[in-house]
Write a protein that holds these residues in place. Structure first.
Motif, mmCIF file in Angstrom:
data_model
loop_
_atom_site.group_PDB
_atom_site.id
_atom_site.type_symbol
_atom_site.label_atom_id
_atom_site.label_comp_id
_atom_site.label_asym_id
_atom_site.label_seq_id
_atom_site.Cartn_x
_atom_site.Cartn_y
_atom_site.Cartn_z
ATOM 1 N N GLU A 24 1.000 -0.968 0.382
ATOM 2 C CA GLU A 24 0.138 0.001 0.063
ATOM 3 C C GLU A 24 0.838 1.480 0.184
ATOM 4 O O GLU A 24 2.217 1.201 -0.303
ATOM 5 C CB GLU A 24 -0.838 -0.164 1.568
ATOM 6 N N THR A 25 0.712 2.576 0.311
ATOM 7 C CA THR A 25 1.508 3.691 0.209
ATOM 8 C C THR A 25 2.135 4.764 1.479
ATOM 9 O O THR A 25 2.509 5.829 1.712
ATOM 10 C CB THR A 25 0.303 4.641 -0.350
ATOM 11 N N LYS A 26 2.123 3.211 1.959
ATOM 12 C CA LYS A 26 2.831 4.146 3.755
ATOM 13 C C LYS A 26 3.545 2.985 4.309
ATOM 14 O O LYS A 26 3.263 1.776 4.021
ATOM 15 C CB LYS A 26 1.615 3.934 4.591
ATOM 16 N N ALA A 27 4.232 2.897 4.814
ATOM 17 C CA ALA A 27 5.224 2.631 6.070
ATOM 18 C C ALA A 27 5.836 3.144 7.337
ATOM 19 O O ALA A 27 4.636 4.449 7.313
ATOM 20 C CB ALA A 27 6.623 2.175 5.613
ATOM 21 N N VAL A 28 5.527 2.972 8.199
ATOM 22 C CA VAL A 28 5.525 3.124 9.680
ATOM 23 C C VAL A 28 6.593 2.623 9.817
ATOM 24 O O VAL A 28 7.480 1.869 10.453
ATOM 25 C CB VAL A 28 4.708 2.438 10.663
ATOM 26 N N LEU A 29 7.819 3.553 9.788
ATOM 27 C CA LEU A 29 9.587 2.934 10.523
ATOM 28 C C LEU A 29 9.011 3.423 11.884
ATOM 29 O O LEU A 29 8.864 4.782 13.135
ATOM 30 C CB LEU A 29 10.309 4.341 10.189
ATOM 31 N N ILE A 30 10.071 3.033 12.976
ATOM 32 C CA ILE A 30 9.821 3.130 14.490
ATOM 33 C C ILE A 30 11.664 2.705 15.071
ATOM 34 O O ILE A 30 12.657 2.143 14.421
ATOM 35 C CB ILE A 30 9.368 1.225 14.922
ATOM 36 N N ASN A 31 11.792 4.025 15.394
ATOM 37 C CA ASN A 31 13.691 3.801 16.534
ATOM 38 C C ASN A 31 13.452 2.870 17.037
ATOM 39 O O ASN A 31 12.653 3.107 17.743
ATOM 40 C CB ASN A 31 13.547 5.605 16.985
ATOM 41 N N ARG A 32 14.300 2.395 16.833
ATOM 42 C CA ARG A 32 14.114 1.111 17.412
ATOM 43 C C ARG A 32 14.472 1.040 19.114
ATOM 44 O O ARG A 32 14.252 0.185 20.016
ATOM 45 C CB ARG A 32 15.735 0.254 17.278
ATOM 46 N N THR A 48 1.603 -10.876 17.669
ATOM 47 C CA THR A 48 0.699 -10.921 18.550
ATOM 48 C C THR A 48 0.774 -9.500 18.862
ATOM 49 O O THR A 48 -0.348 -9.238 18.803
ATOM 50 C CB THR A 48 0.266 -11.706 19.081
ATOM 51 N N ASN A 49 2.038 -8.497 18.836
ATOM 52 C CA ASN A 49 1.753 -7.612 19.423
ATOM 53 C C ASN A 49 3.087 -6.453 19.476
ATOM 54 O O ASN A 49 4.186 -6.722 19.756
ATOM 55 C CB ASN A 49 1.368 -7.222 21.472
ATOM 56 N N ILE A 50 2.593 -5.624 19.349
ATOM 57 C CA ILE A 50 3.917 -4.547 19.522
ATOM 58 C C ILE A 50 3.542 -3.603 19.856
ATOM 59 O O ILE A 50 2.306 -2.409 19.550
ATOM 60 C CB ILE A 50 4.068 -3.766 17.703
ATOM 61 N N SER A 51 3.912 -3.040 20.798
ATOM 62 C CA SER A 51 4.013 -1.615 21.721
ATOM 63 C C SER A 51 5.136 -0.912 21.670
ATOM 64 O O SER A 51 6.057 -1.076 21.863
ATOM 65 C CB SER A 51 3.112 -2.513 22.529
ATOM 66 N N LEU A 52 5.111 0.623 21.635
ATOM 67 C CA LEU A 52 6.081 1.249 21.523
ATOM 68 C C LEU A 52 6.421 1.923 23.190
ATOM 69 O O LEU A 52 5.493 2.088 23.838
ATOM 70 C CB LEU A 52 5.358 2.858 20.420
ATOM 71 N N LYS A 53 7.332 2.465 23.378
ATOM 72 C CA LYS A 53 7.426 2.756 25.132
ATOM 73 C C LYS A 53 6.628 4.104 25.264
ATOM 74 O O LYS A 53 6.538 5.043 24.283
ATOM 75 C CB LYS A 53 9.347 3.201 25.759
ATOM 76 N N ALA A 54 6.328 4.176 26.493
ATOM 77 C CA ALA A 54 4.924 5.511 27.104
ATOM 78 C C ALA A 54 5.531 6.622 25.843
ATOM 79 O O ALA A 54 7.171 7.237 26.146
ATOM 80 C CB ALA A 54 5.537 5.698 28.063
ATOM 81 N N GLY A 55 5.267 7.415 25.646
ATOM 82 C CA GLY A 55 4.805 8.638 24.626
ATOM 83 C C GLY A 55 6.158 8.978 23.962
ATOM 84 O O GLY A 55 6.161 9.830 22.945
ATOM 85 N N LYS A 56 6.405 7.934 22.875
ATOM 86 C CA LYS A 56 7.284 7.868 21.564
ATOM 87 C C LYS A 56 6.087 7.075 21.116
ATOM 88 O O LYS A 56 5.084 7.132 20.524
ATOM 89 C CB LYS A 56 7.742 5.940 22.022
ATOM 90 N N THR A 57 6.513 7.334 19.240
ATOM 91 C CA THR A 57 5.413 7.359 18.198
ATOM 92 C C THR A 57 6.356 6.934 16.414
ATOM 93 O O THR A 57 7.731 6.434 17.297
ATOM 94 C CB THR A 57 4.599 8.652 17.984
ATOM 95 N N GLY A 58 5.702 6.122 15.992
ATOM 96 C CA GLY A 58 5.936 6.018 15.016
ATOM 97 C C GLY A 58 5.954 6.690 13.623
ATOM 98 O O GLY A 58 5.213 7.906 13.689
ATOM 99 N N TYR A 59 6.482 6.544 12.806
ATOM 100 C CA TYR A 59 7.141 7.957 12.170
ATOM 101 C C TYR A 59 6.231 7.253 10.634
ATOM 102 O O TYR A 59 7.124 5.904 9.929
ATOM 103 C CB TYR A 59 8.372 8.522 11.500
ATOM 104 N N SER A 60 5.983 8.072 9.625
ATOM 105 C CA SER A 60 5.087 7.573 8.731
ATOM 106 C C SER A 60 6.216 7.595 7.381
ATOM 107 O O SER A 60 6.722 8.939 7.815
ATOM 108 C CB SER A 60 3.729 8.240 8.111
ATOM 109 N N VAL A 61 6.068 6.298 6.306
ATOM 110 C CA VAL A 61 6.498 7.355 5.272
ATOM 111 C C VAL A 61 6.029 6.944 3.988
ATOM 112 O O VAL A 61 5.288 6.279 4.473
ATOM 113 C CB VAL A 61 8.066 6.610 4.663
#
Length: 190
Positions: A24-32, A48-61
């Motif tokens: 599709e037309t988007k990826a999400v990059l997560i800082n390791r 079955t689960n991916i979660s980020l640390k509190a206050g963090k976000t992924g970034y769309s490409v």
């Protein structure tokens, strides 16, 4: 060769499933460093689960048509563990200061990439793929030429040298397609 694995299932083709390639037309990059690895749950190749640390976000490409791609290739190591090398090819379309800063961040970062594929699988269970979950992705190529590719910065994020991943890609599915899609569209925020 005592570490040889065995095939444990058939490699079949189901003609009732509409196979089609591409993203599709988007990826999400997560800082390791932003991924909460204690919350990541897997069963074989399925996440079955991916979660980020509190206050963090992924970034769309984002991209148009087929200008974003992923790839995997087998890496055969003499005497070592065979694995897969992942890569994500994307581009930065602008050349504003913020775009130049993102290119610099890509050059110095480590990432996990999540994409939605056009092939969704049975009951949309295989729509989302994860690249770099074990070893991350780092920039392996980056090119800018003012008169090429509409002045875009082309980049490849790939598995670092001497590292590898156990699967061609991971499948990400949290309870249902709609739950996973919502989390993906919200850049992995619940």
């Amino acid at each position: 060769m005592s570490c040889i694995s065995k095939v444990t299932g058939n490699l079949s083709y189901d003609c009732s499933v509409p196979y089609k390639g591409g993203l599709e037309t988007k990826a999400v990059l997560i800082n390791r460093d932003d991924l909460d690895f204690t919350s990541v749950t897997t069963s074989g190749a399925t996440v079955t689960n991916i979660s980020l640390k509190a206050g963090k976000t992924g970034y769309s490409v984002q991209w148009l048509k087929d200008l974003g791609t992923t790839a995997s290739e087998a890496s055969i190591n003499d005497g070592g563990l065979n694995n897969f090398k992942h890569s994500f090819f994307g581009r930065i379309f602008g050349s504003e200061a913020s775009d130049v800063e993102r290119a610099s961040e890509l050059l110095r970062g480590e990432f996990i990439c999540v994409v939605e594929t056009k092939f969704k699988g049975t009951n949309n269970s295989a729509a989302f793929k994860v690249y770099g979950l074990e070893s991350s992705l780092v920039m392996s190529e980056g090119n800018y030429a003012s008169n090429e590719n509409d002045g875009s910065f082309l980049f490849t994020l790939a598995t670092p040298e001497n590292y590898g991943e156990p699967y061609v890609h991971n499948i990400w599915l949290e309870t249902s397609y709609s739950t996973t899609k919502t989390k993906f569209d919200n850049l992995l925020s619940a």
